[in-house]
Design a protein around this motif. Structure first.
Motif, PDB file in Angstrom:
ATOM      1  N   ALA A 249      35.161  69.546 -37.825  1.00 16.69           N
ATOM      2  CA  ALA A 249      33.856  69.344 -37.179  1.00 16.69           C
ATOM      3  C   ALA A 249      34.066  68.965 -35.715  1.00 16.69           C
ATOM      4  CB  ALA A 249      33.073  68.249 -37.916  1.00 16.69           C
ATOM      5  N   ALA A 250      34.977  68.037 -35.476  1.00 23.06           N
ATOM      6  CA  ALA A 250      35.234  67.576 -34.105  1.00 23.06           C
ATOM      7  C   ALA A 250      35.700  68.733 -33.221  1.00 23.06           C
ATOM      8  CB  ALA A 250      36.265  66.453 -34.119  1.00 23.06           C
ATOM      9  N   ALA A 251      36.509  69.622 -33.790  1.00 22.19           N
ATOM     10  CA  ALA A 251      37.007  70.759 -33.004  1.00 22.19           C
ATOM     11  C   ALA A 251      35.856  71.653 -32.540  1.00 22.19           C
ATOM     12  CB  ALA A 251      38.006  71.566 -33.836  1.00 22.19           C
ATOM     13  N   PHE A 252      34.748  71.624 -33.270  1.00 18.46           N
ATOM     14  CA  PHE A 252      33.563  72.387 -32.857  1.00 18.46           C
ATOM     15  C   PHE A 252      32.574  71.523 -32.080  1.00 18.46           C
ATOM     16  CE2 PHE A 252      35.219  75.388 -35.895  1.00 18.46           C
ATOM     17  CZ  PHE A 252      34.798  76.623 -35.410  1.00 18.46           C
ATOM     18  N   ALA A 273      37.825  61.527 -29.952  1.00 11.78           N
ATOM     19  CA  ALA A 273      38.054  62.369 -28.776  1.00 11.78           C
ATOM     20  C   ALA A 273      36.869  63.291 -28.504  1.00 11.78           C
ATOM     21  CB  ALA A 273      39.337  63.183 -28.973  1.00 11.78           C
ATOM     22  N   ALA A 274      36.207  63.740 -29.576  1.00 13.79           N
ATOM     23  CA  ALA A 274      35.107  64.693 -29.400  1.00 13.79           C
ATOM     24  C   ALA A 274      33.749  64.011 -29.212  1.00 13.79           C
ATOM     25  CB  ALA A 274      35.041  65.628 -30.618  1.00 13.79           C
ATOM     26  N   GLY A 275      33.694  62.690 -29.427  1.00 12.65           N
ATOM     27  CA  GLY A 275      32.407  61.992 -29.335  1.00 12.65           C
ATOM     28  C   GLY A 275      31.500  62.307 -30.517  1.00 12.65           C
ATOM     29  N   THR A 276      32.111  62.660 -31.644  1.00 12.60           N
ATOM     30  CA  THR A 276      31.335  62.977 -32.852  1.00 12.60           C
ATOM     31  C   THR A 276      30.916  61.674 -33.550  1.00 12.60           C
ATOM     32  OG1 THR A 276      32.467  65.091 -33.131  1.00 12.60           O
ATOM     33  CG2 THR A 276      31.495  64.138 -35.113  1.00 12.60           C
ATOM     34  N   VAL A 277      29.645  61.576 -33.900  1.00 13.32           N
ATOM     35  CA  VAL A 277      29.118  60.368 -34.552  1.00 13.32           C
ATOM     36  C   VAL A 277      29.514  60.367 -36.033  1.00 13.32           C
ATOM     37  CG1 VAL A 277      26.976  59.164 -35.239  1.00 13.32           C
ATOM     38  CG2 VAL A 277      27.168  60.198 -32.953  1.00 13.32           C
ATOM     39  N   ALA A 278      29.881  59.192 -36.540  1.00 12.86           N
ATOM     40  CA  ALA A 278      30.135  59.011 -37.975  1.00 12.86           C
ATOM     41  C   ALA A 278      28.823  58.596 -38.634  1.00 12.86           C
ATOM     42  CB  ALA A 278      31.176  57.919 -38.189  1.00 12.86           C
ATOM     43  N   VAL A 279      28.283  59.435 -39.509  1.00 13.75           N
ATOM     44  CA  VAL A 279      27.047  59.059 -40.207  1.00 13.75           C
ATOM     45  C   VAL A 279      27.418  58.499 -41.584  1.00 13.75           C
ATOM     46  CG1 VAL A 279      24.842  59.847 -41.144  1.00 13.75           C
ATOM     47  CG2 VAL A 279      25.663  60.762 -38.966  1.00 13.75           C
ATOM     48  N   ALA A 301      37.299  50.091 -34.460  1.00 12.61           N
ATOM     49  CA  ALA A 301      38.391  49.866 -33.496  1.00 12.61           C
ATOM     50  C   ALA A 301      38.556  51.073 -32.573  1.00 12.61           C
ATOM     51  CB  ALA A 301      39.692  49.581 -34.242  1.00 12.61           C
ATOM     52  N   ALA A 302      38.329  52.266 -33.115  1.00 11.88           N
ATOM     53  CA  ALA A 302      38.494  53.477 -32.304  1.00 11.88           C
ATOM     54  C   ALA A 302      37.275  53.733 -31.421  1.00 11.88           C
ATOM     55  CB  ALA A 302      38.735  54.673 -33.222  1.00 11.88           C
ATOM     56  N   GLY A 303      36.211  52.975 -31.644  1.00 11.83           N
ATOM     57  CA  GLY A 303      35.001  53.189 -30.835  1.00 11.83           C
ATOM     58  C   GLY A 303      34.220  54.422 -31.243  1.00 11.83           C
TER      59      GLY A 303
END
Ligand code: NIG
Ligand code: FE
Length: 400
Positions: A249-252, A273-279, A301-303
């Motif tokens: 998902a992040a790669a896209f 790295a991709a700024g993908t939100v964790a839902v 921790a990873a933000g």
């Protein structure tokens, strides 16, 4: 111009809650013009409409960023089967689960689907939800997927809620209906998605990457088709096992990866790295009596920003209460109250690609919920009904 006065305003920033007492909020049309103390409020327009907030607490209207709330029938019988020992995967492999709801959803008329979703959406709205994401995925044929997305569109007009529609193109594979999996992928990617998109029914796409659903190659093909049409992607990832869905998902550049109980370190790094939100979907975790917790401390921790949603669906989360999901995110997953409140406002907006909702600040959409509580923590703390006193979406008052 509208002026909401005699309110306390909750602002959430950098993990901290801040309340402005004796506050006022003004808006013009859909847009917030001023949020701050009443004393500092610029001189209002003559003829402005004054609204008494009765010293309630104003928060951004809540955002439920992951639901499957349009569906036919229900799955109470499968709930009973799970209580007597069958697993969610066993039921799916036996042709039940998602496919049970597909049968009911195909059989329902558009009017019947609208009527049943209205009741659930009204409960959500009463609970302070102003924006709602709705996934298709219980059609698995073009006619029913279209019907679901049309119902989601109509729901917005009927309730005043903002609705974002997600085409969940890869939810389940029905072997009897296709000569091969390749044939289904071909139809979904090259025919159904472009047609639904051309009708203006698709704000994002989603897929279920899992051993019992679709594999990484299939999801990649679907996401490539979405990207070619500039449609944002989201993914049900690492819910029951780790299939490296979050990294895909992040790669896209996905808006979000959702569930994430089995997320590993490389998936977290990719999302960061991709700024993908964790839902996070703790109601599904709860209903499936899962024991594998999503790696909350590592995400924190990873933000990686964490949103919370109901996942409202007839199988794994028959829940219309976003506040219950917030409570579960705190008690089951260990989120803090500020994290829970940010997770259904600011960060939930990000999970939907909405840049101007989810915060009470000038320039943002006038989406406001008023609560008769002393402290913001009560919004998370109370189990059971806590109706919003008033709700505004895009500047317009909604019934609650
Ligand atoms: O988010 N995981 C896949 N989809 C839904 C459940 C759908 C269903 O069982 O009807 C979920 O949990
Ligand atoms: Fe879901």
């Amino acid at each position: 111009m509208k002026i909401l006065h005699n309110v306390r305003v909750l602002q959430i920033s950098a993990g901290q809650l801040h309340t402005i007492d004796k506050a006022a909020i003004t808006w013009q049309g859909q847009q917030l013009m001023y949020v701050g103390t009443r004393a500092d409020m610029p001189r209002p327009d003559v003829g402005a409409e004054w609204i008494d907030g009765c010293n309630a607490l104003a928060t951004p209207a809540l955002i439920d960023c992951h639901t499957h709330v349009v569906f036919g029938g229900n799955r109470s019988e499968e709930f009973a089967a799970r209580l007597s020992g069958m697993s969610y995967s066993d039921i799916a492999k036996a042709g039940g689960g998602i496919r049970t709801t597909v049968r009911h959803t195909r059989a329902a008329t558009e009017a019947q689907l609208l009527q049943s979703v209205m009741q659930r959406a009204q409960a959500m709205r009463r609970g302070g939800v102003g924006t709602l994401e709705i996934k298709s995925g219980y059609g698995l044929d073009l006619a029913t997927e279209t019907k679901m997305l049309r119902v989601a569109t109509q729901l917005s007009a009927q309730t005043g809620m903002r609705v974002r529609r997600t085409y969940l193109g890869l939810h389940a594979f029905v072997a009897e209906e296709w000569p091969s999996r390749t044939a289904m992928l071909e139809a979904v990617c090259n025919s159904w998605l472009p047609q639904l998109h051309a009708q203006g029914l698709v704000d994002a796409v989603d897929a279920f990457q899992e051993n019992i659903a679709f594999n990484a190659d299939e999801v990649r093909q679907f996401f490539a088709a979405a990207k070619a049409l500039r449609i944002p992607v989201k993914l049900h990832a690492e819910q029951l096992s780790n299939t490296q869905g979050a990294a895909l998902a992040a790669a896209f550049g996905a808006l979000s990866a959702d569930h994430l109980e089995y997320l590993d370190d490389s998936g977290i790094a990719a999302m960061q790295a991709a700024g993908t939100v964790a839902v996070l979907l703790p109601s599904a975790f709860y209903c499936l009596r899962e024991s594998q917790l999503p790696p909350i401390a590592k995400l924190r921790a990873a933000g990686v920003p964490m949103a919370i949603a109901t996942d409202c669906n007839p199988g794994t989360a028959p829940n219309t209460s976003l506040r219950l999901a917030m409570h579960q995110a705190c008690t089951l997953f260990g989120l803090s109250i500020p994290e829970a409140l940010a997770g259904v406002t600011d960060i939930a907006a990000r999970a939907l690609g909405l840049v101007d909702t989810g915060q009470l600040r000038a320039g943002f959409c006038a989406d406001i919920a008023l609560w008769q509580v002393d402290h913001a923590a009560e919004i998370v703390y109370w189990l059971g009904d806590l109706p919003a006193q008033q709700l505004y979406v895009a500047g317009r008052k909604c019934e609650v």
